[in-house]
Each structure stands twice: as C-alpha cells, then as structure tokens.
Design an enzyme around this catalytic site. Structure first.
Site, PDB file in Angstrom:
ATOM      1  N   ASP A  52       0.856  -1.170   0.000  1.00  0.00           N
ATOM      2  CA  ASP A  52       0.000   0.000   0.000  1.00  0.00           C
ATOM      3  C   ASP A  52       0.907   1.240   0.000  1.00  0.00           C
ATOM      4  OD1 ASP A  52      -2.308   1.662   0.460  1.00  0.00           O
ATOM      5  OD2 ASP A  52      -1.770   1.711   2.575  1.00  0.00           O
TER       6      ASP A  52
ATOM      7  N   ASP B 264      -0.340   5.058   0.858  1.00  0.00           N
ATOM      8  CA  ASP B 264      -0.653   6.067   1.867  1.00  0.00           C
ATOM      9  C   ASP B 264      -0.562   5.501   3.280  1.00  0.00           C
ATOM     10  OD1 ASP B 264      -1.320   8.381   0.218  1.00  0.00           O
ATOM     11  OD2 ASP B 264      -3.022   7.191  -0.473  1.00  0.00           O
TER      12      ASP B 264
ATOM     13  N   GLU C 142      -1.622  10.584   4.267  1.00  0.00           N
ATOM     14  CA  GLU C 142      -2.711  10.251   3.360  1.00  0.00           C
ATOM     15  C   GLU C 142      -2.734  11.361   2.310  1.00  0.00           C
ATOM     16  OE1 GLU C 142      -4.819   7.672   3.233  1.00  0.00           O
ATOM     17  OE2 GLU C 142      -4.048   6.653   5.020  1.00  0.00           O
TER      18      GLU C 142
ATOM     19  N   ARG D 148     -15.172  11.937  -1.080  1.00  0.00           N
ATOM     20  CA  ARG D 148     -14.014  12.799  -0.822  1.00  0.00           C
ATOM     21  C   ARG D 148     -13.544  13.500  -2.099  1.00  0.00           C
ATOM     22  NH1 ARG D 148      -9.911   8.752   1.686  1.00  0.00           N
ATOM     23  NH2 ARG D 148     -11.188   7.297   0.482  1.00  0.00           N
TER      24      ARG D 148
ATOM     25  N   SER E 280      -2.529   0.721  -4.579  1.00  0.00           N
ATOM     26  CA  SER E 280      -3.046   1.780  -3.726  1.00  0.00           C
ATOM     27  C   SER E 280      -4.438   2.218  -4.149  1.00  0.00           C
ATOM     28  CB  SER E 280      -2.096   2.987  -3.787  1.00  0.00           C
ATOM     29  OG  SER E 280      -2.635   4.105  -3.113  1.00  0.00           O
ATOM     30  N   GLY E 281      -5.263   2.529  -3.138  1.00  0.00           N
ATOM     31  CA  GLY E 281      -6.538   3.163  -3.406  1.00  0.00           C
ATOM     32  C   GLY E 281      -6.378   4.650  -3.654  1.00  0.00           C
TER      33      GLY E 281
ATOM     34  N   LYS F  51      -7.245  -4.962  -4.899  1.00  0.00           N
ATOM     35  CA  LYS F  51      -5.922  -5.209  -4.307  1.00  0.00           C
ATOM     36  C   LYS F  51      -5.655  -6.710  -4.217  1.00  0.00           C
ATOM     37  CE  LYS F  51      -5.047  -0.972  -1.719  1.00  0.00           C
ATOM     38  NZ  LYS F  51      -4.369  -0.414  -0.548  1.00  0.00           N
TER      39      LYS F  51
ATOM     40  N   ASP G  56      -2.110  -0.561   5.850  1.00  0.00           N
ATOM     41  CA  ASP G  56      -2.612  -0.081   7.141  1.00  0.00           C
ATOM     42  C   ASP G  56      -4.117   0.015   7.233  1.00  0.00           C
ATOM     43  OD1 ASP G  56      -3.270   3.326   7.105  1.00  0.00           O
ATOM     44  OD2 ASP G  56      -2.580   2.263   5.316  1.00  0.00           O
TER      45      ASP G  56
ATOM     46  N   ASN H 219      -9.077  -1.581   3.464  1.00  0.00           N
ATOM     47  CA  ASN H 219      -9.030  -2.034   2.074  1.00  0.00           C
ATOM     48  C   ASN H 219      -7.776  -2.857   1.774  1.00  0.00           C
ATOM     49  OD1 ASN H 219      -7.512   0.367   2.359  1.00  0.00           O
ATOM     50  ND2 ASN H 219      -7.638   0.797   0.181  1.00  0.00           N
TER      51      ASN H 219
END
Length: 297
Positions: free
Chosen positions: A88, A90, A97, A133, A176-177, A221, A244, A247
C-alpha cells in the site's frame, strides 16, 4: 527448529534481557526454544522455536512484552524470504494520506480526513467514501497535486525495503486506493517495478471531482496480488504484503506474510502479523535479513 519468532524494535531498544524473557515465555508453554540470534544488535533478533503455532508464539510474545516498543512476528522457518512485495502507499510507503493533504488546498483537510479515517477503519464503504471525498474537491486547481507531492515524505525504511528485496530477486509493486499522480512518483523514487492505483479526473487544469473507472478497491488489491503471483509463477505463500487500512486486509490475509503496518485498529486486530513500533526495515528482519544484507537508504 520449525519456526522463528522475530523481535524488532527501534534501534537501540531491544535488550538481551527481553530476549531471555521471551524465550522463557515460549518454554513455559511447552515450546523448544533455541538460542536467540541477533540480526541487528539491539534492534532485531530471531528466537527459533518448535512445538507451538505462530499464533501461539505471537500471543505469548505480546503478553510478555506488554507496552514495550517491540514488534513480534512468528513464521515458519522455511520460505521466509519472499519473492513478491505488494505494498500500500498512503500511511505505509509514505507517511501521509495524500488525498487528505491535497484537500488542505481546498480548505477541506479536516472534513476529508475524518472520512478517510472511518473508511480505513472499515466503517464506510471504500468506493462510496472515495467518491465523496474526491467529489468535494471538484474545481480545485490541478497545480495542488504538485504542491502536495512536494511535501510528501517517504516512510523510514521504505527505500531499504525495496532496494534489498529487488537486489535479492523480488518483484516489487505498489497497489493503492490513492492516485497514479502520486504512486508513479513514489515508484520511480524508490525503485518499485510497477504501481497500480486510481486516476483522478482532470479537465482544463481543474479536478473534475470524479475518479476514472475502474476503481481500485479492496477486491482489486487482492486480485492484483493473485495476478502478480500467477504472472511470476509464485504461490501466494511467496508474497509479502503490507498496508494499514481496511481495504488492505484481504491482501494481508491472503499472502504468505501479510503485515499490518502501524495499522488502523480493525486491521491490526485481524492481521496475522503487525508492526507498530519499528520502521519498514522490520519487514526485512521478519524475512531473516541481517543488518549487513540490507541496502543502504
């Protein structure tokens, strides 16, 4: 010995007396516990053992350590060194983030960060939280992306992690998201072979408030882990994943070694292995790398 318990602490914080206590704790549960082997003086060490499961050894170590700043990871001794790293970005490979930091340029950091925290702890659907967001940032000047990147910091140990695993033949990728604008730059700086993430919509120099399809979420992922493993002819047991947030949990649980790194509570509770105190070099020590084998940052 069939298994190994790896202890890692911030440099200078792992004492021989702590290792002795942990070895005794394993023996008290009926384990055959061997002599501790230092991987890095006063920072990382292995205790070989047999007769307990990794889960039992980890639980015993955490109970013995209490609030000491020491991370404990138990694994089978065979196959410790992994040939695929999927990380991941962030709050894992970078300290922040990036979407929250980007939101600061729209005066919305606190509002968006609150949504991020709930999403990463599994309280909100990832896709819905991402759309909400990003939608709030519609109209933000795209120059804010570059300004956000300028202040983005790499997590200590990340460069050594990637360089060392690459040097030993592992394929290293970011999943990564977050967004390609950032994952591409992080991948280039640290030497990841590839990066997979989401793409922010931009038109006429402004954020559109949209994320381009397909969305990379929890399921994506896990699918990326399975795809890369297959492409490189590796079983999932040969993969190391780290993250972390909620997701990340599916890929952490599917990999041979999945590590929750300074993770959100729901993730730390569900992951088989976690690092709460040390930096990302802990992932190398967990694989049995010694200090002299770790690439310089």
């Amino acid at each position: 010995m069939s298994h190994v318990l790896t202890l890692v602490a911030p440099a200078g914080c792992l004492a021989a007396t702590t290792l002795a206590r942990l070895r005794a704790a394993l023996a008290d549960l009926g384990a055959d516990a061997g002599t501790p082997d230092w991987l890095a003086p006063e920072e990382a060490a292995d205790i070989p053992f047999a007769g307990l499961s990794p889960e039992q050894a980890t639980a015993a170590a955490r109970a013995t350590l209490e609030d000491a700043p020491v991370d404990a990871i138990a694994l089978p001794a065979e196959g410790r060194r992994k040939r695929l790293l999927l990380a991941d970005m962030d709050s894992t490979i970078v300290t922040s983030e990036t979407l929250d930091e980007l939101a600061a340029f729209a005066g919305l950091k606190d509002r968006i960060a609150a949504i991020t925290r709930r999403s990463m702890n599994g309280e909100l659907d990832f896709r819905e939280a991402l759309a909400e967001r990003v939608g709030l940032l519609a109209g933000l000047d795209a120059a804010a992306l570059e300004e956000t990147w300028k202040s983005t910091e790499i997590t200590p140990g990340a460069q050594a992690l990637v360089a060392t695993m690459r040097a030993h033949g592992a394929h290293c990728a970011i999943v990564s998201g977050g967004f390609t604008f950032f994952t591409g730059r992080v991948a280039e700086r640290l030497g990841f072979h590839a990066h997979y993430s989401n793409t922010l919509g931009v038109a006429d120099g402004k954020l559109t408030g949209m994320v381009e399809e397909p969305i990379l979420d929890r399921d994506a992922k896990l699918a990326t882990l399975k795809r890369l493993s297959a492409e490189h002819g590796l079983p999932l047991s040969d993969a190391l994943t780290v993250g972390d947030g909620a997701n990340d949990l599916a890929m952490l649980q599917a990999a041979g070694l999945g590590i929750a790194f300074r993770a959100k509570p729901v993730v730390a509770a569900a992951a088989r292995a976690r690092v709460d105190h040390a930096d990302l070099r802990a992932l190398l020590f967990a694989q049995g790398y010694r200090a002299e084998e770790i690439a310089a940052a």
